[in-house]
Design a protein around this motif. Structure first.
Motif, PDB file in Angstrom:
ATOM      1  N   MET A 135       0.783  -0.970   0.064  1.00 48.88           N
ATOM      2  CA  MET A 135      -0.210   0.075   0.115  1.00 48.88           C
ATOM      3  C   MET A 135       0.895   1.239  -0.372  1.00 48.88           C
ATOM      4  SD  MET A 135      -2.888  -0.479  -0.206  1.00 48.88           S
ATOM      5  CE  MET A 135      -4.300  -2.038  -0.331  1.00 48.88           C
ATOM      6  N   PRO A 136       1.962   1.526   0.514  1.00 53.70           N
ATOM      7  CA  PRO A 136       2.695   2.577   0.529  1.00 53.70           C
ATOM      8  C   PRO A 136       3.000   3.182  -0.818  1.00 53.70           C
ATOM      9  CG  PRO A 136       3.479   1.156   2.977  1.00 53.70           C
ATOM     10  CD  PRO A 136       2.238   0.968   2.057  1.00 53.70           C
ATOM     11  N   ALA A 139       0.486   3.870  -2.344  1.00 52.04           N
ATOM     12  CA  ALA A 139      -0.189   5.091  -2.958  1.00 52.04           C
ATOM     13  C   ALA A 139       1.317   6.801  -3.305  1.00 52.04           C
ATOM     14  CB  ALA A 139       0.053   5.622  -1.202  1.00 52.04           C
ATOM     15  N   LYS A 140       2.475   6.366  -3.140  1.00 53.09           N
ATOM     16  CA  LYS A 140       2.923   7.253  -3.889  1.00 53.09           C
ATOM     17  C   LYS A 140       2.892   6.977  -5.435  1.00 53.09           C
ATOM     18  CE  LYS A 140       8.116   8.485  -3.041  1.00 53.09           C
ATOM     19  NZ  LYS A 140       9.614   7.961  -2.212  1.00 53.09           N
ATOM     20  N   GLU A 200      -0.703  11.677  -1.560  1.00 54.16           N
ATOM     21  CA  GLU A 200      -0.098  10.076  -1.242  1.00 54.16           C
ATOM     22  C   GLU A 200      -0.547   9.906   0.421  1.00 54.16           C
ATOM     23  OE1 GLU A 200       3.889   8.527   0.306  1.00 54.16           O
ATOM     24  OE2 GLU A 200       4.146  10.305  -0.569  1.00 54.16           O
ATOM     25  N   TYR A 216      -4.302   8.671  -0.315  1.00 53.00           N
ATOM     26  CA  TYR A 216      -3.880   7.302  -0.930  1.00 53.00           C
ATOM     27  C   TYR A 216      -3.634   6.754   0.831  1.00 53.00           C
ATOM     28  CZ  TYR A 216      -4.750   8.909  -5.258  1.00 53.00           C
ATOM     29  OH  TYR A 216      -5.178   8.691  -6.933  1.00 53.00           O
ATOM     30  N   LEU A 217      -2.839   6.564   0.901  1.00 57.32           N
ATOM     31  CA  LEU A 217      -2.816   6.011   2.429  1.00 57.32           C
ATOM     32  C   LEU A 217      -3.131   5.501   2.666  1.00 57.32           C
ATOM     33  CD1 LEU A 217       0.971   6.833   3.118  1.00 57.32           C
ATOM     34  CD2 LEU A 217       0.310   4.256   2.668  1.00 57.32           C
ATOM     35  N   GLU A 218      -4.543   6.440   3.639  1.00 57.84           N
ATOM     36  CA  GLU A 218      -5.430   6.823   4.497  1.00 57.84           C
ATOM     37  C   GLU A 218      -7.126   5.750   4.066  1.00 57.84           C
ATOM     38  OE1 GLU A 218      -9.233   9.544   6.594  1.00 57.84           O
ATOM     39  OE2 GLU A 218      -7.198  10.964   5.488  1.00 57.84           O
ATOM     40  N   THR A 268      -5.562   1.596   4.336  1.00 58.60           N
ATOM     41  CA  THR A 268      -5.124   1.691   4.947  1.00 58.60           C
ATOM     42  C   THR A 268      -6.844   0.326   5.308  1.00 58.60           C
ATOM     43  OG1 THR A 268      -3.998   2.942   5.384  1.00 58.60           O
ATOM     44  CG2 THR A 268      -5.197   2.273   7.832  1.00 58.60           C
TER      45      THR A 268
END
Length: 181
Positions: free
Chosen positions: A115-116, A119-120, A130, A133-135, A138
């Motif tokens: 996921m990280p 997102a990046k 970013e 997207y991470l939120e 998750t």
């Protein structure tokens, strides 16, 4: 992904910002997901809200759902705005391969580590994007089976052959630095 636009748009439109089945606070079901199922869900929501004809503004997978809504329910969709979306992975060899590689990566390193990186990549250098997207990603870490169900709905959508059936005004937007669609 629409958070920055909510306040300005709400000054001109009644906004409905749903969590699609299996996303956010919506119900997670074990039945296979599909764009048809998601489109039917959205029409059910519009029925519950007594909304007859709507302008659908949708991003990413939401854009594929909007396309399905416009095809299956033309009398309900006044217009569509499709942002950073596609017409389905099945019809495009490169997108289909990317979807398969993504699923393979989930199996190889797991969602928590993937996921990280995803997102990046999707954020194209924007730290704010970013973080958004991470939120959004998750919650999927806690339920990989649901994530894979969503992924399969994306992988199985084939809207290219029905694009000609979309009769309402349609705006398609893709950002210059988009790396995904």
């Amino acid at each position: 992904e629409f958070r920055p636009q909510i306040e300005p748009l709400s000054q001109h439109f009644r906004l409905v910002i749903p969590d699609v089945r299996g996303h956010g606070d919506s119900e997670i079901t074990s039945a296979p997901y599909s764009m048809k199922l998601f489109a039917d869900d959205m029409i059910g929501l519009l029925d519950a809200l007594s909304s007859e004809r709507v302008l659908v503004c949708a991003h990413s997978m939401g854009g594929t759902i909007a396309q399905q809504m416009a095809v299956d329910y033309p009398s309900r969709v006044r217009a569509v705005i499709l942002a950073e979306t596609n017409y389905g992975l099945k019809s495009d060899l490169l997108l289909r391969a990317a979807g398969k590689v993504g699923d393979w990566m989930v199996g190889l390193i797991g969602l928590k580590r993937l996921m990280p990186m995803t997102a990046k990549q999707l954020a194209a250098g924007s730290k704010e994007a970013e973080a958004m997207y991470l939120e959004a990603f998750t919650p999927h870490v806690a339920n990989p089976a649901n994530y894979m169900n969503i992924s399969q709905a994306n992988n199985n959508f084939d809207g290219k052959g029905q694009l000609h059936r979309i009769q309402c005004p349609t705006l398609v937007m893709i950002a210059e630095r988009n790396r995904a669609t």
